[in-house]
Design a protein around this motif. Structure first.
Motif, PDB file in Angstrom:
ATOM      1  N   VAL A 179       3.633   1.356  -5.088  1.00 25.23           N
ATOM      2  CA  VAL A 179       3.892   2.700  -4.837  1.00 25.23           C
ATOM      3  C   VAL A 179       5.033   3.167  -5.452  1.00 25.23           C
ATOM      4  O   VAL A 179       6.278   2.506  -5.175  1.00 25.23           O
ATOM      5  N   THR A 180       5.199   4.201  -6.316  1.00 26.51           N
ATOM      6  CA  THR A 180       6.569   4.586  -7.008  1.00 26.51           C
ATOM      7  C   THR A 180       7.633   5.143  -6.108  1.00 26.51           C
ATOM      8  O   THR A 180       8.667   5.044  -6.148  1.00 26.51           O
ATOM      9  N   HIS A 181       6.956   5.989  -5.148  1.00 24.38           N
ATOM     10  CA  HIS A 181       7.806   6.606  -4.174  1.00 24.38           C
ATOM     11  C   HIS A 181       7.073   7.201  -3.134  1.00 24.38           C
ATOM     12  O   HIS A 181       5.876   7.153  -2.819  1.00 24.38           O
ATOM     13  N   HIS A 182       7.600   7.517  -1.856  1.00 23.22           N
ATOM     14  CA  HIS A 182       7.248   7.744  -0.602  1.00 23.22           C
ATOM     15  C   HIS A 182       6.346   9.091  -0.468  1.00 23.22           C
ATOM     16  O   HIS A 182       5.770   9.424   0.494  1.00 23.22           O
ATOM     17  N   HIS A 183       6.184  10.100  -1.632  1.00 19.33           N
ATOM     18  CA  HIS A 183       5.439  11.181  -1.460  1.00 19.33           C
ATOM     19  C   HIS A 183       4.003  11.058  -1.177  1.00 19.33           C
ATOM     20  O   HIS A 183       3.639  10.032  -1.586  1.00 19.33           O
ATOM     21  N   ALA A 242      -4.785  -5.931   0.779  1.00 21.62           N
ATOM     22  CA  ALA A 242      -3.922  -5.598  -0.373  1.00 21.62           C
ATOM     23  C   ALA A 242      -2.189  -5.863  -0.060  1.00 21.62           C
ATOM     24  O   ALA A 242      -2.100  -5.356   1.183  1.00 21.62           O
ATOM     25  N   GLU A 243      -1.618  -6.116  -0.687  1.00 21.29           N
ATOM     26  CA  GLU A 243      -0.104  -6.304  -0.571  1.00 21.29           C
ATOM     27  C   GLU A 243       0.361  -5.176  -1.093  1.00 21.29           C
ATOM     28  O   GLU A 243       0.071  -4.421  -2.260  1.00 21.29           O
ATOM     29  N   LEU A 244       1.365  -4.222  -0.350  1.00 24.50           N
ATOM     30  CA  LEU A 244       1.988  -3.306  -0.755  1.00 24.50           C
ATOM     31  C   LEU A 244       3.343  -3.565  -1.371  1.00 24.50           C
ATOM     32  O   LEU A 244       4.074  -4.173  -0.512  1.00 24.50           O
ATOM     33  N   VAL A 245       3.517  -2.970  -2.492  1.00 24.44           N
ATOM     34  CA  VAL A 245       4.849  -3.267  -3.102  1.00 24.44           C
ATOM     35  C   VAL A 245       5.493  -1.989  -3.435  1.00 24.44           C
ATOM     36  O   VAL A 245       4.749  -0.993  -3.854  1.00 24.44           O
ATOM     37  N   THR A 246       6.862  -1.654  -2.949  1.00 27.36           N
ATOM     38  CA  THR A 246       7.461  -0.519  -3.016  1.00 27.36           C
ATOM     39  C   THR A 246       8.910  -0.819  -2.860  1.00 27.36           C
ATOM     40  O   THR A 246       9.259  -1.738  -2.404  1.00 27.36           O
ATOM     41  N   THR A 247       9.715   0.266  -3.041  1.00 25.55           N
ATOM     42  CA  THR A 247      11.101   0.340  -2.522  1.00 25.55           C
ATOM     43  C   THR A 247      11.375   0.345  -1.110  1.00 25.55           C
ATOM     44  O   THR A 247      10.486   0.668  -0.270  1.00 25.55           O
ATOM     45  N   ARG A 248      12.386  -0.347  -0.555  1.00 22.68           N
ATOM     46  CA  ARG A 248      12.756  -0.248   0.937  1.00 22.68           C
ATOM     47  C   ARG A 248      12.878   1.443   1.475  1.00 22.68           C
ATOM     48  O   ARG A 248      12.232   1.629   2.445  1.00 22.68           O
ATOM     49  N   THR A 249      13.596   2.154   0.843  1.00 22.83           N
ATOM     50  CA  THR A 249      13.756   3.561   1.099  1.00 22.83           C
ATOM     51  C   THR A 249      12.270   4.275   0.940  1.00 22.83           C
ATOM     52  O   THR A 249      11.895   4.888   1.926  1.00 22.83           O
ATOM     53  N   LEU A 270       2.448  -2.805   9.686  1.00 24.99           N
ATOM     54  CA  LEU A 270       3.945  -3.602   9.371  1.00 24.99           C
ATOM     55  C   LEU A 270       3.996  -4.362   8.214  1.00 24.99           C
ATOM     56  O   LEU A 270       3.065  -5.278   8.078  1.00 24.99           O
ATOM     57  N   GLY A 271       5.069  -4.175   7.187  1.00 18.37           N
ATOM     58  CA  GLY A 271       5.190  -5.152   6.394  1.00 18.37           C
ATOM     59  C   GLY A 271       4.727  -4.721   5.022  1.00 18.37           C
ATOM     60  O   GLY A 271       3.891  -3.802   4.758  1.00 18.37           O
ATOM     61  N   PHE A 272       5.828  -5.015   4.063  1.00 12.19           N
ATOM     62  CA  PHE A 272       5.759  -4.707   2.618  1.00 12.19           C
ATOM     63  C   PHE A 272       6.465  -5.745   1.845  1.00 12.19           C
ATOM     64  O   PHE A 272       7.270  -6.423   2.104  1.00 12.19           O
ATOM     65  N   THR A 273       6.222  -5.665   0.436  1.00 15.57           N
ATOM     66  CA  THR A 273       7.316  -6.352  -0.394  1.00 15.57           C
ATOM     67  C   THR A 273       8.138  -5.486  -1.194  1.00 15.57           C
ATOM     68  O   THR A 273       7.603  -4.443  -2.106  1.00 15.57           O
ATOM     69  N   PRO A 298      14.178   9.599  -3.016  1.00  8.11           N
ATOM     70  CA  PRO A 298      15.130   8.592  -3.106  1.00  8.11           C
ATOM     71  C   PRO A 298      14.542   7.343  -3.391  1.00  8.11           C
ATOM     72  O   PRO A 298      13.380   6.823  -2.799  1.00  8.11           O
ATOM     73  N   GLU A 299      15.366   6.226  -4.175  1.00  7.44           N
ATOM     74  CA  GLU A 299      14.948   5.180  -4.508  1.00  7.44           C
ATOM     75  C   GLU A 299      13.600   5.345  -5.356  1.00  7.44           C
ATOM     76  O   GLU A 299      12.593   4.314  -4.537  1.00  7.44           O
ATOM     77  N   HIS A 300      13.202   6.024  -6.185  1.00  2.56           N
ATOM     78  CA  HIS A 300      11.927   6.101  -6.847  1.00  2.56           C
ATOM     79  C   HIS A 300      12.043   4.755  -7.695  1.00  2.56           C
ATOM     80  O   HIS A 300      12.709   4.832  -8.622  1.00  2.56           O
ATOM     81  N   ALA A 301      10.767   4.419  -7.716  1.00  3.19           N
ATOM     82  CA  ALA A 301      10.765   3.211  -8.814  1.00  3.19           C
ATOM     83  C   ALA A 301      10.137   3.564 -10.066  1.00  3.19           C
ATOM     84  O   ALA A 301       9.391   3.863 -10.208  1.00  3.19           O
ATOM     85  N   THR A 302      10.903   2.975 -11.357  1.00  2.57           N
ATOM     86  CA  THR A 302      10.154   3.238 -12.659  1.00  2.57           C
ATOM     87  C   THR A 302      10.052   1.681 -12.979  1.00  2.57           C
ATOM     88  O   THR A 302      10.829   1.041 -12.856  1.00  2.57           O
TER      89      THR A 302
END
Length: 249
Positions: A75-79, A95-102, A156-159, A184-188
């Motif tokens: 997920v690139t960002h929380h929207h 599935a494993e969820l991968v995203t930024t902490r924020t 609960l839980g993400f990478t 905030p903390e949007h991954a590219t």
């Protein structure tokens, strides 16, 4: 030049499928991508959580995705149009969820903050921004937009991914560079092996991302965040890059 229809996919690079999910708003779609990891797929962004979106993903899994499992969701960002079905993929497919902490913290917090009518802080924020009194009175009595309406419950839980990380997806190594301003903390993600860039909503074609201030942080300066990120990310850009964005072409 022609986007895929709902339930269909367009190959835009080796092992990379471009997918579109409909949205019930003026910007009526979100782009998602499926990257082939060999034994399964990594999905980049998901669309809203709705019966229609779930049915489209089921059709994609049975059709263009050839029945292979989704074992990871990035997920690139929380929207909500990007993280809406992440929890569903976690719960239904493991599935494993991968995203930024924020991104994860914001989304999980907002799904738990369900309001039947606007709360005091939101009303005061609208007043401070100069909302027309007629509009304000109308909104006081209406159910506001709630993340929980269109975002599946996040287990609960993400990478975590963060600035400077490298991640392997779809047979490519990707450098993680963080943007801000739109979210905030949007991954590219920037491929080391070819000219692909996963831009999310940080990097869009023909429009700028929405940049807003909300009651959650009324003193925020997202324009400054956006400009800083744009200058920094510009240093990584090459003329031959093919950006895979969250909206448009």
């Amino acid at each position: 030049e022609t986007p895929p229809e709902p339930g269909e996919a367009t190959q835009v690079a080796q092992g990379v499928l471009w997918i579109r999910l409909p949205l019930p708003m003026a910007l009526d779609h979100v782009n998602c991508f499926a990257l082939d990891d060999g034994d399964g797929w990594t999905i980049v962004d998901t669309g809203f959580d709705s019966k229609k979106s779930r049915a489209i993903w089921q059709a994609l899994l049975a059709g263009p995705m050839a029945g292979k499992p989704v074992h990871r969701v990035l997920v690139t960002h929380h929207h909500p149009d990007h993280i809406g079905l992440a929890g569903w993929f976690q719960a239904e497919f493991g599935a494993e969820l991968v995203t930024t902490r924020t991104a994860w913290l914001m989304a999980r917090m907002l799904t738990l903050d369900e309001q039947k009518t606007p709360n005091f802080e939101t009303i005061e924020f609208w007043k401070s921004a100069g909302m027309d009194p007629v509009v304000l009175e109308q909104r006081r009595a209406e159910r506001p937009f709630n993340f929980a309406d269109v975002v599946a419950k996040l287990p609960l839980g993400f990478t975590r991914i963060k600035q400077g990380d490298t991640i392997t997806i779809g047979g490519r190594k990707w450098d993680v560079h963080i943007g801000n301003g739109h979210a905030p903390e949007h991954a590219t993600l920037w491929s080391q092996d070819d000219d692909l860039v996963i831009g999310g909503d940080q990097l869009l074609a023909s429009i700028s991302p929405n940049i807003g201030v909300y009651a959650t942080e009324p003193g925020a300066d997202p324009i400054a965040d956006w400009l800083e990120a744009s200058e920094r990310l510009k240093g990584f850009a090459r003329g031959g890059h093919l950006v895979l964005p969250g909206h448009k072409l």
